[in-house]
Design a protein around this motif. Sequence first.
Motif, PDB file in Angstrom:
ATOM      1  N   TRP A  77       0.851  -1.186   0.000  1.00 37.98           N
ATOM      2  CA  TRP A  77       0.000   0.000   0.000  1.00 37.98           C
ATOM      3  C   TRP A  77       0.886   1.235   0.000  1.00 37.98           C
ATOM      4  N   LYS A  78       1.170   1.735  -1.183  1.00 36.94           N
ATOM      5  CA  LYS A  78       2.184   2.770  -1.322  1.00 36.94           C
ATOM      6  C   LYS A  78       1.801   4.105  -0.687  1.00 36.94           C
ATOM      7  N   ASP A  79       0.521   4.277  -0.356  1.00 40.99           N
ATOM      8  CA  ASP A  79       0.156   5.550   0.268  1.00 40.99           C
ATOM      9  C   ASP A  79       0.291   5.499   1.785  1.00 40.99           C
TER      10      ASP A  79
ATOM     11  N   ARG B 123      -9.689  13.394   7.827  1.00 42.32           N
ATOM     12  CA  ARG B 123      -8.546  14.090   8.408  1.00 42.32           C
ATOM     13  C   ARG B 123      -7.237  13.501   7.914  1.00 42.32           C
ATOM     14  N   ARG B 124      -7.270  12.224   7.551  1.00 41.75           N
ATOM     15  CA  ARG B 124      -6.078  11.587   7.020  1.00 41.75           C
ATOM     16  C   ARG B 124      -5.918  11.869   5.531  1.00 41.75           C
ATOM     17  N   THR B 125      -7.024  12.075   4.828  1.00 43.37           N
ATOM     18  CA  THR B 125      -7.074  12.420   3.397  1.00 43.37           C
ATOM     19  C   THR B 125      -6.483  11.356   2.489  1.00 43.37           C
ATOM     20  N   GLY B 126      -6.263  10.161   2.991  1.00 39.10           N
ATOM     21  CA  GLY B 126      -5.714   9.102   2.160  1.00 39.10           C
ATOM     22  C   GLY B 126      -6.654   7.926   2.068  1.00 39.10           C
ATOM     23  N   SER B 127      -6.119   6.779   1.699  1.00 41.44           N
ATOM     24  CA  SER B 127      -6.935   5.581   1.518  1.00 41.44           C
ATOM     25  C   SER B 127      -7.357   5.005   2.858  1.00 41.44           C
ATOM     26  N   ILE B 128      -8.406   4.207   2.813  1.00 44.06           N
ATOM     27  CA  ILE B 128      -8.890   3.526   4.009  1.00 44.06           C
ATOM     28  C   ILE B 128      -8.826   2.026   3.745  1.00 44.06           C
ATOM     29  N   TYR B 129      -8.270   1.295   4.703  1.00 44.46           N
ATOM     30  CA  TYR B 129      -8.150  -0.145   4.591  1.00 44.46           C
ATOM     31  C   TYR B 129      -8.779  -0.782   5.824  1.00 44.46           C
ATOM     32  N   SER B 130      -9.216  -2.015   5.673  1.00 46.22           N
ATOM     33  CA  SER B 130      -9.706  -2.809   6.792  1.00 46.22           C
ATOM     34  C   SER B 130      -9.685  -4.262   6.339  1.00 46.22           C
ATOM     35  N   PRO B 131      -9.827  -5.207   7.261  1.00 45.89           N
ATOM     36  CA  PRO B 131      -9.810  -6.613   6.846  1.00 45.89           C
ATOM     37  C   PRO B 131     -10.859  -6.948   5.791  1.00 45.89           C
ATOM     38  N   ASP B 132     -12.014  -6.236   5.816  1.00 44.51           N
ATOM     39  CA  ASP B 132     -13.069  -6.567   4.858  1.00 44.51           C
ATOM     40  C   ASP B 132     -12.898  -5.872   3.513  1.00 44.51           C
TER      41      ASP B 132
END
Length: 405
Positions: free
Chosen positions: A135-137, A167-176
């Motif tokens: 995840w390069k970001d 607030r993070r302005t980037g990608s969102i990841y989670s197990p699902d």
Amino acid sequence: TSNHNNDNNKKDVLVHIYSVKDVRNLETMKYWHPNPSEVPINTERFLVFEPWQAGINNRRMSLEIVYTMAALTNRTLVLPRPFTQYPYSNIISYTDVYDFKHMKSAVPVLEWKEWEDLYASKNPNWKQQAISCDWKDIPSQLTCFVYPRVPPEGTLEYNETMEWRGRRTGSIYSPDTVPGFNEAPVIYFPDAVVFTHFYVWFYFPRPYDHMGPQAYQRVKDHIHLREELWDLSSRILSVLPRSFSTMHYRRGDFQYPDQRNLKPSQILENTYAILQEGEDLYVATDESPDTFKAEFIPVFEKRYKLHYWYDFTSLFKDGELTPVTIPLIEMIVASRGRAFIGTYLSTYSGYITRLRGYQGMIKSKNEFYWTGYKWPEQYNRVPMNTPGHIKSWVQEYEESWKGLK
């Protein structure tokens, strides 16, 4: 106190005084309370990672993220191969720096050779078969990992999560959101991916928000500098007065010119209102002794009783130290000051701040001082104090220690 203009005979007397004093007991500084026994190894689920290729505190950030991830996902954490520690030529491993026994008492952990014998040698294509979190970001410090899952759209919890993500302005990841993340035998974080504060990167939506403080406590109690380093630092602390202040002053090869090029006279002016005239001041620095004596000491010893590493080398036996352990010992010493002034954008200074928080040395959230900003006039210009500031690696934040046991 040391007088850096003393002749050799007086220095011999000073060395003797330093050498005969009793050391302070580790128990007076110990803040960690690990679980009493090791966690059994999960032989079917692993998390493998490559640390951020930089200084030891950047590598620590990588470790804290994957340690937390392994705990949350019930995986055995695999430590990477021993590495050359910048800026030295020494080959070290995480277990040379952090207490391995305590690390294993909250999360199952294997060293690389153990992992090879147990799994990798029998599954030579493990990397190709693993879920690669490339995840390069992540290095942009703007992503977040939501655990255990992103709440359903339209709910209050989802809106709160999106506010955090905004607030993070980037990608969102989670197990699902990562196919196969929960089922894969191996999760792999490749090189130059995992780097920021673990407590900034993870987000726990309600009703799982209690998992945040649990993760913070886990890291506090189980990823700490080896007790031998605290014992060694106590030799210096035992001969310093009970009240003293500390400073981390980095120039050398620091990549940020506005911090690297600060002159001692400017640092003296910037920190004048923080330090007390005549007080003892320990300075941790990467400056060579000759440069420190020529440029820093003449400016600072007019107002303070100055101490630095080379005042205390007689306290240590031959072979007791390495180039890697010396800055770690100084980190501990610097964490014990009445006030601490750090180098902005230095993760070394940042971790000293967190150690102070762990030890109860910080009484106010305003106790963040920097060599590059004049107190108090310029502190509205410090990025952490500006509206819309996005929390990232540039400093530590009190949520990592506030309210913990």
